[in-house]
Design an enzyme around this catalytic site. Structure first.
Site: not given
Ligand code: RFL
Ligand code: PHB
Length: 390
Positions: A385, A201, A293, A297, A72
């Site tokens: 971004y 957005y 989110p 990041k 994008h």
């Molecule tokens: P995770 O993905 O939480 O993985 C951690 C893993 O550790 C396990 N775990 C354990 N294992 C052993 N013993 C324990 N005691 C444990 N406790 C936990 C868990 O089961 C899991 O498998 O962390 P990690 O790897 O640091 O990754 C981080 C990302 O997942 C997170 O920052 C992103 O999803 C945030 N996020 C976004 N980030 C972006 O860069 N771009 C985005 O567009 C974006 N959109 C989002 C998001 C997060 C969202 N939510 C649901 C919080 C959109 C949403 C809605």
């Molecule tokens: C997504 O596609 O899940 C998404 C995209 C942009 C954001 C957050 C989440 O800023």
């Protein structure tokens, strides 16, 4: 059992770190609390910075992303009924982002680890790091009902916000910074074409909304909801009606709707734990920091932490040089705080806060107006971004 680096958590940070280390000839074991099916079913991020894309390629997990991911070059911000495009490529001298779901990133990393013979134990219970301030760091857990001890040189805490690694650090050794926002994001996935080929957005007096996608046939939409809302209280029809109300009419009218096959509410929080190293225990990704989110990041910060830690561990094991490892916490935190600031700024500018004083409302309206009208402000938005350099 013993290994060089014991990694706690098989989310994107644990899997990416594990792959880079294994490919460099450094031995790892990953311990994951959940089942593989559960790890693969999580729906989260969607936007990857170029640095994240390059790291996935470096880990040999980039082929499907290159084929199926959507590059994008810009996105839109709508303010009530007007639309403004942020031309990322023009404002950043040719940089862009890749839209490719975290679910797919995780699958590609899991497949690559299996192909290259890396060891991961799923459903590992009671995972606990020990003695990371001594010469005998180790991790204990229960696997299939058996007590297991893993001796290692280093422990990478990649276990997310609710994991065991950060909690194992004595209270006096760690400082936390936190802000909880008084709203959440209600998100759905639906098998319908996205309303636009770029993300939108939407800042609206009824609240924020985001139009995103996973492919040209699968859409990801979010609306700002109340902090205490329950998913069950939102039918698909109510979701679509509210989303349309927050978009300019020409966009709302062209939106294709359909049944959702995933629906969840995410609370919004900014959180940083300092430092990110305690002896031979390193915190990585969501274990050390959370961002709302809005700036996309979270996953990208997990990737830059992995980059810094991998460089440090590689120099330690292969070159007997500890300078990069010693710099890990400081280098990672500098980039983390910049992303925390950016995500807080985007969130504050685009959402509606309950019980906001009229002065604050005017200031935030002015902030958005200035950002949309000023070339310099749009360039700063675009620079952040697409991702600040590592
Ligand atoms: P995770 O993905 O939480 O993985 C951690 C893993 O550790 C396990 N775990 C354990 N294992 C052993 N013993 C324990 N005691 C444990 N406790 C936990 C868990 O089961 C899991 O498998 O962390 P990690 O790897 O640091 O990754 C981080 C990302 O997942 C997170 O920052 C992103 O999803 C945030 N996020 C976004 N980030 C972006 O860069 N771009 C985005 O567009 C974006 N959109 C989002 C998001 C997060 C969202 N939510 C649901 C919080 C959109 C949403 C809605
Ligand atoms: C997504 O596609 O899940 C998404 C995209 C942009 C954001 C957050 C989440 O800023």
């Amino acid at each position: 059992m013993s290994t060089q680096v014991c990694i706690i958590g098989a989310g994107p940070s644990g899997l990416l770190l594990g792959q880079l280390l294994n490919d460099a000839g450094i031995d790892t074991i990953i311990l994951e609390r959940s089942s593989l099916d559960h790890v693969l079913a999580r729906v989260r991020a969607g936007v990857l910075e170029q640095g994240t894309v390059q790291l996935l390629e470096q880990a040999g997990a980039g082929a499907r992303m290159r084929a199926e991911g959507l590059p994008h070059d810009g996105f839109a911000i709508t303010r009530e009924n007007d639309t403004h495009r942020i031309d990322l490529a023009r404002l950043t001298g040719g940089k862009n982002v890749m839209v490719y779901g975290q679910t797919e990133v995780t699958r590609d990393l899991v497949d690559r680890r299996a192909e290259t013979g890396g060891i991961t134990y799923y459903q590992a219970d009671s995972v606990q790091p020990h003695e990371f301030d001594s010469a005998t760091p180790h991790v204990t857990c229960r696997i299939g009902g058996e007590e297991v001890r893993i001796n290692c040189s280093f422990i990478a805490g990649c276990d997310g916000f609710h994991g065991a690694s950060r909690r194992a650090v004595p209270e006096g050794a760690i400082q936390s910074f936190e802000k909880v926002y008084p709203f959440g994001w209600l998100g759905i996935l639906s098998e319908v074409p996205p309303v636009s080929h770029e993300l939108i957005y939407a800042s609206h007096s009824r609240g924020f909304a985001l139009c995103s996608m996973r492919s040209m046939t699968r859409s990801r939409y979010y609306i700002q909801c109340n902090a205490g809302d329950s998913v069950d209280a939102w039918s698909d029809a109510q979701f679509w009606t509210e989303l349309r109300r927050r978009l300019p009419p020409e966009i709302a009218e062209s939106m294709v709707t359909g049944p959702s096959f995933e629906k969840s509410i995410a609370p919004l929080r900014s959180f940083v734990a300092e430092p990110m190293r305690f002896g031979s225990l390193f915190l990585v990704g969501d274990a050390a920091h959370i961002v709302p989110p809005t700036g996309a990041k979270g996953l990208n910060l997990a990737a830059s932490d992995v980059h810094y830690l991998f460089e440090g561990l590689r120099s330690h094991f292969l070159e007997r040089d500890d300078s990069a490892l010693d710099a890990y916490s400081q280098r990672a935190l500098t980039r983390v705080w910049r992303a925390v600031r950016f995500s807080w700024w985007m969130t504050t500018m685009l959402h509606r806060f309950p019980e906001q004083a009229p002065f604050e409302t005017r200031i935030l309206e002015t902030e958005l107006g200035y950002t949309l009208d000023s070339e310099a402000a749009r360039a700063a938005l675009a620079e952040n971004y697409v991702g600040l350099p590592y």
